[in-house]
Motif scaffolding. Sequence first.
Motif, mmCIF file in Angstrom:
data_model
loop_
_atom_site.group_PDB
_atom_site.id
_atom_site.type_symbol
_atom_site.label_atom_id
_atom_site.label_comp_id
_atom_site.label_asym_id
_atom_site.label_seq_id
_atom_site.Cartn_x
_atom_site.Cartn_y
_atom_site.Cartn_z
ATOM 1 N N GLN A 28 0.813 -1.217 0.000
ATOM 2 C CA GLN A 28 0.000 0.000 0.000
ATOM 3 C C GLN A 28 0.849 1.271 0.000
ATOM 4 O OE1 GLN A 28 -2.578 -0.706 3.440
ATOM 5 N NE2 GLN A 28 -4.218 -1.255 2.036
ATOM 6 N N GLN A 91 -1.920 3.875 -0.309
ATOM 7 C CA GLN A 91 -2.436 4.738 0.755
ATOM 8 C C GLN A 91 -1.443 5.798 1.235
ATOM 9 O OE1 GLN A 91 -5.721 4.414 1.789
ATOM 10 N NE2 GLN A 91 -5.759 2.950 0.076
ATOM 11 N N GLN A 140 -6.684 3.702 6.417
ATOM 12 C CA GLN A 140 -6.617 3.726 4.952
ATOM 13 C C GLN A 140 -6.840 5.179 4.534
ATOM 14 O OE1 GLN A 140 -6.669 0.352 2.693
ATOM 15 N NE2 GLN A 140 -5.330 0.397 4.478
ATOM 16 N N HIS A 142 -6.051 7.229 2.114
ATOM 17 C CA HIS A 142 -6.509 7.615 0.780
ATOM 18 C C HIS A 142 -7.963 7.211 0.578
ATOM 19 C CE1 HIS A 142 -6.571 7.316 -3.777
ATOM 20 N NE2 HIS A 142 -6.331 8.575 -3.510
ATOM 21 N N ARG A 148 -2.969 10.831 0.599
ATOM 22 C CA ARG A 148 -1.869 9.872 0.708
ATOM 23 C C ARG A 148 -0.737 10.568 1.470
ATOM 24 N NH1 ARG A 148 -2.884 8.319 -5.293
ATOM 25 N NH2 ARG A 148 -3.731 6.196 -5.161
#
Length: 340
Positions: A28, A91, A140, A142, A148
């Motif tokens: 990620q 992410q 998470q 994003h 991000r």
Amino acid sequence: MRKMLCGWLWLAGSALAAPPAYQLGPEQLGVVINAADPLSREIADYYVKRHGVPQQNVVAVTLPADRVWITEAELAQARARVDEAMPAGVQALALTWAKPYRVNCLGITYGFTAGYVPGVCEQTCKPTPLSKYFNSPAVQPHRELGWRPSMMVAAESLPQAKALIDRGAAAWGSHPLAAAYFVRTGDKARDSRAPLFPRAGRAGPLALRPIEAKTLTDRHDVMIYQIGAIRVADLDTLTFVPGALADHLTSTGGQLTDSRQMSSLAWLNAGATASYGTVSEPCSHPQKFPHPQVLLAHYLVGATAVEAYWKSVAWPAQGVFVGDPLAAPYRRTGPLRAAP
């Protein structure tokens, strides 16, 4: 600032909610290369191999490598490229260069994360926008928040970068017994967050050690080191544990390659794994610097360095986050699948 702490922060003695189930790993994380900087590509190649980041998570942008700043338009073009090419499941971001480190007066990690904010550069001592990621339970970012969070894997040579990345990989799930040092120097302006330092005691595997001194010397168990100072002496007498976070509240620590004060890169060169500093005059608002208790709380329940540091700064627009974003010494589940 104390009232901003969420109920789950067990450091404050409350258990109203469970801590976030941290899960950010190499699958990620996106790695961003500056195609104009050969060192950036070398750092990225080593990072991807050492941490096992999927190749599809690597995106190249083109930014000037001969100056420390970029314009709003240059940022917009680079962000558009990342948004277009980066897999949707990514992410957080690792930016693999040391300069440029700012967008006009804003930190480049803020720029890549949240975009450009007009008006801040007109009066940099004023409050900047409150981060929606500050002390957030999001795991998470994003998907949940549209951000991000980014961190610069910053170094001025490949050996320095490799040593940093190796420390980040070694930190994963290591659960060391170590200490967190919070130093009140007596510098009135730069001690502005000292009232937020935790009391002496223990927080799980960490001994909490607030002290009054000009500097810290001859300690060999350093996981956290926070201080207010223009320059920090005696770094060569310290041993930082892999995954260590260290920062100094001062005006231009985030000016990585040309600061008139001590660059945040000095922490990384001394053995820390991540740091933070501001790139333009922030004045001494504690909200523009990492909140000691918030940083500790998230890191100790398994956040990576990029998550814990980002979540600890309420007003991050003028700052840059540097180090290995995947350092997570207190991750409880899920191995880091690093390449041999």
